[in-house]
Design an enzyme around this catalytic site. Structure first.
Site, mmCIF file in Angstrom:
data_model
loop_
_atom_site.group_PDB
_atom_site.id
_atom_site.type_symbol
_atom_site.label_atom_id
_atom_site.label_comp_id
_atom_site.label_asym_id
_atom_site.label_seq_id
_atom_site.Cartn_x
_atom_site.Cartn_y
_atom_site.Cartn_z
ATOM 1 N N ASP A 224 -4.676 3.788 -2.196
ATOM 2 C CA ASP A 224 -5.796 4.128 -1.309
ATOM 3 C C ASP A 224 -6.287 5.541 -1.560
ATOM 4 O OD1 ASP A 224 -6.109 1.824 0.568
ATOM 5 O OD2 ASP A 224 -3.982 2.237 0.930
ATOM 6 N N ASP B 82 -6.796 -6.280 4.012
ATOM 7 C CA ASP B 82 -6.131 -4.970 4.053
ATOM 8 C C ASP B 82 -6.252 -4.384 5.457
ATOM 9 O OD1 ASP B 82 -5.212 -2.387 3.565
ATOM 10 O OD2 ASP B 82 -6.862 -1.828 2.225
ATOM 11 N N MET C 272 -8.952 8.413 -0.669
ATOM 12 C CA MET C 272 -9.875 8.785 0.425
ATOM 13 C C MET C 272 -10.402 10.195 0.210
ATOM 14 S SD MET C 272 -7.582 7.526 3.617
ATOM 15 C CE MET C 272 -6.728 5.952 3.604
ATOM 16 N N HIS D 144 -1.054 -1.100 -4.287
ATOM 17 C CA HIS D 144 -2.371 -0.768 -3.733
ATOM 18 C C HIS D 144 -2.450 0.744 -3.517
ATOM 19 C CE1 HIS D 144 -5.980 -1.831 -1.357
ATOM 20 N NE2 HIS D 144 -5.604 -0.893 -0.504
ATOM 21 N N SER E 78 0.830 -1.205 0.000
ATOM 22 C CA SER E 78 0.000 0.000 0.000
ATOM 23 C C SER E 78 0.863 1.254 0.000
ATOM 24 C CB SER E 78 -0.914 0.016 1.226
ATOM 25 O OG SER E 78 -1.513 1.290 1.337
ATOM 26 N N MET F 158 -11.887 -5.790 4.867
ATOM 27 C CA MET F 158 -11.047 -4.868 5.644
ATOM 28 C C MET F 158 -10.756 -5.496 7.008
ATOM 29 S SD MET F 158 -10.258 -2.240 3.818
ATOM 30 C CE MET F 158 -9.354 -1.423 5.149
ATOM 31 N N MET G 171 -12.020 4.686 -1.233
ATOM 32 C CA MET G 171 -12.753 4.931 0.019
ATOM 33 C C MET G 171 -13.422 6.278 -0.128
ATOM 34 S SD MET G 171 -9.870 3.401 2.577
ATOM 35 C CE MET G 171 -8.635 3.483 1.303
ATOM 36 N N HIS H 263 -8.073 1.222 -4.426
ATOM 37 C CA HIS H 263 -9.045 1.034 -3.340
ATOM 38 C C HIS H 263 -9.741 2.363 -3.079
ATOM 39 C CE1 HIS H 263 -9.563 0.001 1.246
ATOM 40 N NE2 HIS H 263 -10.727 0.081 0.610
HETATM 41 C C1 DX5 Z 1 -6.451 1.750 5.275
HETATM 42 C C2 DX5 Z 1 -5.936 1.393 3.914
HETATM 43 C C3 DX5 Z 1 -4.821 0.441 3.903
HETATM 44 C C4 DX5 Z 1 -3.580 0.888 4.633
HETATM 45 C C5 DX5 Z 1 -2.949 -0.350 5.188
HETATM 46 O O1 DX5 Z 1 -7.657 2.378 5.144
HETATM 47 O O2 DX5 Z 1 -6.985 0.828 3.142
HETATM 48 O O3 DX5 Z 1 -4.498 0.028 2.583
HETATM 49 O O4 DX5 Z 1 -2.655 1.589 3.849
HETATM 50 O O5 DX5 Z 1 -1.869 -0.007 5.974
HETATM 51 P P1 DX5 Z 1 -1.176 -1.027 6.994
HETATM 52 O O6 DX5 Z 1 -0.732 -2.211 6.205
HETATM 53 O O7 DX5 Z 1 -0.064 -0.226 7.564
HETATM 54 O O8 DX5 Z 1 -2.223 -1.405 8.013
HETATM 55 ZN ZN ZN Z 2 -6.510 -0.055 1.219
#
Ligand code: DX5
Ligand code: ZN
Length: 214
Positions: free
Chosen positions: A34, A175, A36, A32, A7, A137, A67, A65
């Protein structure tokens, strides 16, 4: 076969291109990303222009991903402008899951559907036959570096059982808080795609960290 998707959130974000190249050299199967919006989750990360700028610099699979609320508004742009290969959206975030799936499929990309820890896994059952991947998740989405929630292991098992009983060949991604120890629990429960932020990017030996996950 187990796939590892580091990620980006946990990398040195001032040097994204080199960070991606580095984990690719260390054996990552995909990256990956993310996204947001400060609404679906309380945090804001990065969005379209950042991913778009990275696309010409690498051939690695983009595992996006989302969010964000009502993702159907943006999915097409993440594919056509940013080169997303897998687009994962949250069942809790959209009033139009079928439309989201239609848009992703229209472009021939892979459909991922995700559930937050508090959502029963049966929420994705109506869409399973149209999905390529389900993301369970294992932390509350929004932030990297959180502790793995062991109660999610049963959720993975339940999903795996449902997929097997329906003869569906759908990936199960996990994740949040994934490291060599928690990955083992998830893989034993049926997961085969591991997202890992901190445990890969913050490791002194990233290749070793990726190998350990696998
Ligand atoms: C959290 C993200 C993850 C995050 C995971 O909302 O979706 O992808 O980056 O980070 P770690 O592996 O550090 O928990
Ligand atoms: Zn994620």
């Amino acid at each position: 076969m187990i796939k590892v998707s580091p990620s980006l959130l946990a990398c040195d974000l001032s040097d994204i291109y080199r960070e991606v190249a580095d984990v690719e050299n260390c054996g990552a199967d995909m990256i990956h990303l993310d996204v947001m919006d400060g609404m679906f989750v309380t945090n804001i990360s990065f969005g379209l222009p950042v991913i778009q700028s990275l696309r010409p610099k690498t051939n690695i699979v983009f595992d996006v991903h989302l969010m964000i609320n009502e993702p159907q508004r943006y999915i097409e742009r993440f594919i056509t402008e940013c080169g997303a290969d897998i687009v994962t959206f949250h069942i809790e975030a959209t009033s139009a899951p079928d439309l989201c799936i239609d848009i992703i499929k229209k472009h021939g990309k892979k459909v991922g559907l995700s559930v937050k820890p508090g959502t029963d896994i049966s929420a994705v059952y109506p869409y399973l036959d149209r999905c390529d991947m389900i993301l369970v998740m294992t932390v509350e989405p929004g932030y990297g570096g959180q502790a793995f929630m062991p109660e999610m292991v049963d959720k993975i098992k339940k999903l795996k059982k449902e997929l097997v009983s329906r003869g569906l060949n759908c990936d199960i991604q996990v994740d949040g808080g994934i490291n060599a120890q928690t990955a083992k629990l998830c893989v034993e429960a049926g997961a085969n795609v591991l997202v890992a932020g901190s445990s890969v990017f913050k490791s002194a030996d990233r290749k070793k960290a990726i190998d350990a996950l696998r």
